[in-house]
Design a protein around this motif. Structure first.
Motif, mmCIF file in Angstrom:
data_model
loop_
_atom_site.group_PDB
_atom_site.id
_atom_site.type_symbol
_atom_site.label_atom_id
_atom_site.label_comp_id
_atom_site.label_asym_id
_atom_site.label_seq_id
_atom_site.Cartn_x
_atom_site.Cartn_y
_atom_site.Cartn_z
ATOM 1 N N GLU A 183 26.315 32.122 24.606
ATOM 2 C CA GLU A 183 26.508 33.275 24.338
ATOM 3 C C GLU A 183 27.220 34.202 25.173
ATOM 4 O OE1 GLU A 183 24.726 36.928 21.786
ATOM 5 O OE2 GLU A 183 23.501 35.157 22.020
ATOM 6 N N MET A 184 26.440 34.597 26.362
ATOM 7 C CA MET A 184 26.489 35.363 27.471
ATOM 8 C C MET A 184 27.789 34.989 28.358
ATOM 9 S SD MET A 184 23.018 37.001 28.799
ATOM 10 C CE MET A 184 22.242 35.114 29.151
ATOM 11 N N MET A 185 28.004 33.554 28.432
ATOM 12 C CA MET A 185 29.131 33.143 29.227
ATOM 13 C C MET A 185 30.356 33.477 28.430
ATOM 14 S SD MET A 185 28.571 32.675 32.227
ATOM 15 C CE MET A 185 30.433 31.953 32.295
ATOM 16 N N ALA A 186 30.361 33.201 27.200
ATOM 17 C CA ALA A 186 31.669 33.107 26.308
ATOM 18 C C ALA A 186 31.971 34.833 26.422
ATOM 19 C CB ALA A 186 31.149 32.649 24.891
ATOM 20 N N GLN A 187 30.944 35.577 25.986
ATOM 21 C CA GLN A 187 31.107 37.199 25.987
ATOM 22 C C GLN A 187 32.012 37.643 27.349
ATOM 23 O OE1 GLN A 187 27.504 38.872 25.049
ATOM 24 N NE2 GLN A 187 27.654 38.318 22.920
ATOM 25 N N LEU A 188 31.280 37.129 28.349
ATOM 26 C CA LEU A 188 31.853 37.657 29.604
ATOM 27 C C LEU A 188 33.042 36.953 30.027
ATOM 28 C CD1 LEU A 188 30.641 39.442 31.939
ATOM 29 C CD2 LEU A 188 29.753 37.401 32.907
ATOM 30 N N ALA A 189 33.364 35.894 29.632
ATOM 31 C CA ALA A 189 34.811 35.183 29.635
ATOM 32 C C ALA A 189 36.033 35.893 29.083
ATOM 33 C CB ALA A 189 34.899 33.811 29.309
ATOM 34 N N ALA A 190 35.576 36.190 27.602
ATOM 35 C CA ALA A 190 36.196 37.044 26.943
ATOM 36 C C ALA A 190 36.613 38.547 27.453
ATOM 37 C CB ALA A 190 35.836 37.114 25.406
ATOM 38 N N ILE A 191 35.349 39.106 27.963
ATOM 39 C CA ILE A 191 35.816 40.625 28.584
ATOM 40 C C ILE A 191 36.498 40.431 29.841
ATOM 41 C CG2 ILE A 191 34.470 42.242 29.883
ATOM 42 C CD1 ILE A 191 32.213 42.126 27.938
ATOM 43 N N THR A 192 36.381 39.599 30.566
ATOM 44 C CA THR A 192 37.383 39.341 31.793
ATOM 45 C C THR A 192 38.749 39.122 31.270
ATOM 46 O OG1 THR A 192 35.612 38.495 33.001
ATOM 47 C CG2 THR A 192 37.769 37.952 33.778
ATOM 48 N N VAL A 193 39.188 38.373 30.398
ATOM 49 C CA VAL A 193 40.394 38.005 29.850
ATOM 50 C C VAL A 193 41.083 39.112 29.118
ATOM 51 C CG1 VAL A 193 41.771 36.666 28.330
ATOM 52 C CG2 VAL A 193 40.013 35.561 29.667
ATOM 53 N N VAL A 194 40.486 39.940 28.456
ATOM 54 C CA VAL A 194 40.634 41.212 27.776
ATOM 55 C C VAL A 194 40.947 42.210 29.041
ATOM 56 C CG1 VAL A 194 40.188 43.132 26.174
ATOM 57 C CG2 VAL A 194 39.766 40.875 25.561
ATOM 58 N N SER A 195 40.157 42.532 29.822
ATOM 59 C CA SER A 195 40.575 43.335 30.924
ATOM 60 C C SER A 195 41.776 42.880 31.718
ATOM 61 C CB SER A 195 39.198 43.439 31.776
ATOM 62 O OG SER A 195 37.988 43.832 30.919
ATOM 63 N N CYS A 196 41.747 41.724 32.046
ATOM 64 C CA CYS A 196 43.097 41.504 33.134
ATOM 65 C C CYS A 196 44.417 41.853 32.171
ATOM 66 C CB CYS A 196 42.782 40.065 33.230
ATOM 67 S SG CYS A 196 41.679 39.546 34.325
ATOM 68 N N VAL A 197 44.522 41.412 30.802
ATOM 69 C CA VAL A 197 45.527 41.504 30.207
ATOM 70 C C VAL A 197 45.838 43.007 29.852
ATOM 71 C CG1 VAL A 197 46.434 41.042 27.974
ATOM 72 C CG2 VAL A 197 45.323 39.291 28.917
ATOM 73 N N CYS A 198 44.761 44.006 29.457
ATOM 74 C CA CYS A 198 44.975 45.332 29.112
ATOM 75 C C CYS A 198 45.200 45.954 30.434
ATOM 76 C CB CYS A 198 43.723 45.652 28.278
ATOM 77 S SG CYS A 198 43.407 45.084 26.742
ATOM 78 N N TRP A 199 44.309 45.726 31.595
ATOM 79 C CA TRP A 199 44.373 46.996 32.617
ATOM 80 C C TRP A 199 45.333 46.156 33.785
ATOM 81 C CZ3 TRP A 199 43.231 51.404 33.618
ATOM 82 C CH2 TRP A 199 42.208 52.226 32.840
ATOM 83 N N GLY A 200 45.692 44.923 33.615
ATOM 84 C CA GLY A 200 46.472 44.473 34.690
ATOM 85 C C GLY A 200 47.797 44.926 34.726
ATOM 86 N N PRO A 201 48.798 45.252 33.888
ATOM 87 C CA PRO A 201 49.800 45.823 34.021
ATOM 88 C C PRO A 201 49.782 47.442 34.636
ATOM 89 C CG PRO A 201 50.044 44.640 32.014
ATOM 90 C CD PRO A 201 48.532 44.571 32.560
ATOM 91 N N PHE A 202 49.129 48.102 33.978
ATOM 92 C CA PHE A 202 48.726 49.366 34.725
ATOM 93 C C PHE A 202 48.352 49.479 36.169
ATOM 94 C CE2 PHE A 202 46.403 53.474 35.128
ATOM 95 C CZ PHE A 202 47.393 54.237 34.669
ATOM 96 N N LEU A 203 47.210 48.722 36.692
ATOM 97 C CA LEU A 203 47.048 48.694 37.917
ATOM 98 C C LEU A 203 48.009 47.997 39.012
ATOM 99 C CD1 LEU A 203 43.374 47.366 37.436
ATOM 100 C CD2 LEU A 203 44.044 49.993 37.772
#
Length: 367
Positions: free
Chosen positions: A270-290
């Motif tokens: 559960e925790m690894m799935a949540q953490l992997a999803a958070i990382t993917v979401v952060s990269c997609v959302c914040w990557g272009p802005f940064l």
């Protein structure tokens, strides 16, 4: 008497004309400002603010119900960081959303003092989720690869110190322009404030690059730790599957520890799935802005970058605070078991998970 009253009358009329012309110019500016903001932007801002607030509160409620399960399995550090991340997302939605709606309501550009407060909040609530996500990835990497070190050294007190340090880093960077180290400026379409990305001064450039560098470093480290953690779990799973081919390794299990081992196994997944999803979401959302920030510094105002592009990237980044709570809402143990263990009986699932957990314990003892 009549000859002296005429100049006074003309002077009074001239002053009224000047005042009326000034008010007309200000009214025209305000009208053009309001016309420059489509009504759909106001509706979208209200929707994202309300939806993000409800999502974060729902995720916090789910974590509150599962806090006993996390504490029982010594997952309190991860739970503490998760709650801190959701609170940072919630604060960003409520505070920043209120600022944007206030500017829409008054229909004028933000004042310099208000712009400083708005920009400070933007930098702080923008960096905090990225740094906290990185801390969660590092904590899980240590827990998976060095379980005994994690159990003895990584406590809630240590996590609180790390949280205080990361929050202080974001806060220091955010308040530097308040002490004349860099500046905050109004950004297109005059409804939000941020660091002066096209400033000529060295302080503005350093602050913008520091913000981008910290965010990209946090995303890179999170991705790196999650990949290593996933590979470690996959390697342990492969070794377990190989060991189960030997019938002698299937003996000696205790039925009393089956349910506890199953819970530990499902928590890891559960925790690894949540953490992997958070990382993917952060990269997609914040990557272009940064990534856009150093590009602006490289090309400058004379570059070919579209002025409204940063607004699009900002909206993508704002969705990170909306999607984070849905990771915890959707990727829960009950949902994961219903998806991953479909077609298996509960008894076989418990037996498989407990065997895998027992194997990981024996493998850690040998190491």
């Amino acid at each position: 008497m009549k000859t002296t009253s005429l100049p006074m009358t003309f002077t009074f009329l001239d002053q009224n004309l000047k005042i009326n012309s000034t008010l007309e110019i200000m009214s025209n500016k305000n009208d053009s400002y309001l016309r420059a903001i489509p009504v759909g932007h106001v509706g979208m801002s209200c929707f994202t603010m309300i939806f993000g607030t409800i999502s974060n509160l729902t995720a916090l409620g789910i974590l509150a119900k599962s806090r006993v399960r996390f504490r029982r399995q010594s997952k309190a550090p991860f739970l503490f960081l998760t709650v801190a991340l959701l609170l940072a997302d919630l604060g960003g939605h409520v505070i920043l959303g209120a600022f944007v709606l206030y500017l829409y309501t008054i229909g004028t550009e933000p004042t310099p003092n208000f712009c400083k407060i708005f920009g400070t909040s933007m930098v702080f609530f923008g960096l905090c989720p990225l740094l906290l996500g990185c801390a969660m990835a590092v904590e899980r990497y240590i827990a998976i690869t060095k379980p005994f070190f994690h159990m003895s050294m990584i406590t809630v007190a240590h996590v609180k110190m790390a949280l205080l340090f990361l929050s202080s880093v974001a806060l220091v960077l955010a308040v530097l322009p308040l002490f004349s180290v860099g500046t905050y400026t109004t950004q297109i379409p005059k409804t939000w404030c941020f660091l002066n990305l096209q400033g000529e001064g060295s302080a503005d450039r350093i602050l913008a690059l520091t913000f981008s560098g910290l965010g990209l470093t946090a995303l890179t480290l999170s991705l790196f730790c999650n990949i290593l953690s996933g590979l470690a779990l996959l390697h342990a799973r492969t070794k377990y599957n190989d060991s189960t081919k030997n019938p002698t390794t299937r003996c000696g299990r205790r039925a009393s520890s089956a349910s506890s081992s199953s819970m530990n196994c499902s928590l890891d997944v559960e925790m690894m799935a949540q953490l992997a999803a958070i990382t993917v979401v952060s990269c997609v959302c914040w990557g272009p802005f940064l990534i856009h920030i150093p590009m602006v510094q490289l090309h400058g105002a004379s570059g070919n970058l579209k002025p409204g592009l940063i607004l699009l990237f900002l909206r993508m980044a704002s969705w990170n605070q909306i999607l984070d709570p849905w990771v915890y809402i959707l990727l829960r143990r009950a949902v994961l078991l219903s998806v991953c263990c479909r077609g298996q009986t509960p008894a076989s699932t418990v037996s498989e998970c407990s065997s895998y957990r027992d194997y990981r314990r024996r493998d850690s003892n040998l190491q």
